[in-house]
Write a protein that holds these residues in place. Structure first.
Motif, short mmCIF file in Angstrom:
data_model
loop_
_atom_site.label_atom_id
_atom_site.label_comp_id
_atom_site.label_asym_id
_atom_site.label_seq_id
_atom_site.Cartn_x
_atom_site.Cartn_y
_atom_site.Cartn_z
N VAL A 72 0.84 -1.20 0.00
CA VAL A 72 0.00 0.00 0.00
C VAL A 72 0.88 1.25 0.00
O VAL A 72 0.62 2.21 -0.75
N LEU A 112 -6.44 -3.21 1.68
CA LEU A 112 -6.76 -1.80 1.52
C LEU A 112 -8.23 -1.53 1.78
O LEU A 112 -8.60 -0.51 2.36
N VAL A 167 -4.62 6.57 1.64
CA VAL A 167 -5.31 5.31 1.38
C VAL A 167 -6.16 5.40 0.11
O VAL A 167 -6.20 4.47 -0.70
N ALA A 171 -3.87 5.25 -2.96
CA ALA A 171 -3.47 3.88 -3.27
C ALA A 171 -4.59 3.15 -4.00
O ALA A 171 -4.36 2.43 -4.99
#
Length: 202
Positions: A25, A70, A107, A110
């Motif tokens: 990630v 994720l 996040v 990603a």
């Protein structure tokens, strides 16, 4: 093999996989999909190349596992943010601001790398698609609850979806340059409109 021997080994294996997924990630955020290689990931995770290949023999296997990881990260991050929202006046603005922050976070960046790569990679799309649909449904549900919105009223579901589409678009813009100030003004203006419309439908 005794239980006392097996359990620590299972814990070490779980910890190693977690380090690999976290490193994947981080690489997606910093290097993008093309720059995320199994070699770079294993080095960042502090895991030998052989051990990494044992758990994830290909880049796609690693990234597909990272997709699931994720998904959990994004859900947890959003859940914690919702729990910290204030009650009473200003709640709608706080919700919209919270969503704006979530969709401009590392996040989200990603996840965006995976969306783009999956567009032309059928195997990756097969993994990303269902998980992203699940994230979308859960994010929508959390937003409805956070806003106290009644989706049985005409137009309310569309207002919630428009809010999510807006913050995703602003999150995308933020990947090119720091868009914090402009994003804040847009979100505050939208929060005023959203609050008025939701009040009409209560």
């Amino acid at each position: 093999m005794s239980t006392t021997t097996r359990v620590p080994q299972e814990e070490r294996t779980r910890a190693m996989r977690h380090r690999l997924l976290e490193a994947t990630v981080e690489c997606l955020v910093e290097r993008g999909f093309s720059g995320t290689t199994t070699t770079v990931v294993s080095e960042r995770a502090g895991v030998s190349r052989g051990a990494q290949l044992h758990h994830f023999p290909t880049k796609n296997a690693l990234v597909v596992a990272a997709v699931s990881h994720l998904t959990e990260l994004r859900g947890g991050e959003l859940g914690r943010a919702v729990a910290e929202l204030p009650d009473g006046e200003g709640r709608t603005r706080a919700v919209v601001r919270m969503l704006g922050d979530h969709f401009s976070s590392p996040v989200f960046a990603a996840a965006l790398e995976l969306w783009v790569a999956a567009r032309t990679d059928p195997a990756l799309l097969e993994a990303v698609g269902p998980l992203e649909q699940r994230v979308g449904r859960e994010t929508h549900r959390m937003t409805v609850e956070a806003l106290g919105a009644d989706e049985s009223r005409p137009g309310v579901r569309e207002l919630v979806q428009a809010t999510l589409d807006l913050v995703r678009g602003l999150g995308l813009a933020n990947t090119i340059s720091d868009d914090t100030r402009r994003r804040g003004r847009i979100l505050d203006s939208w929060a005023d409109v959203l609050d008025e419309k939701l009040q009409e439908n209560r």
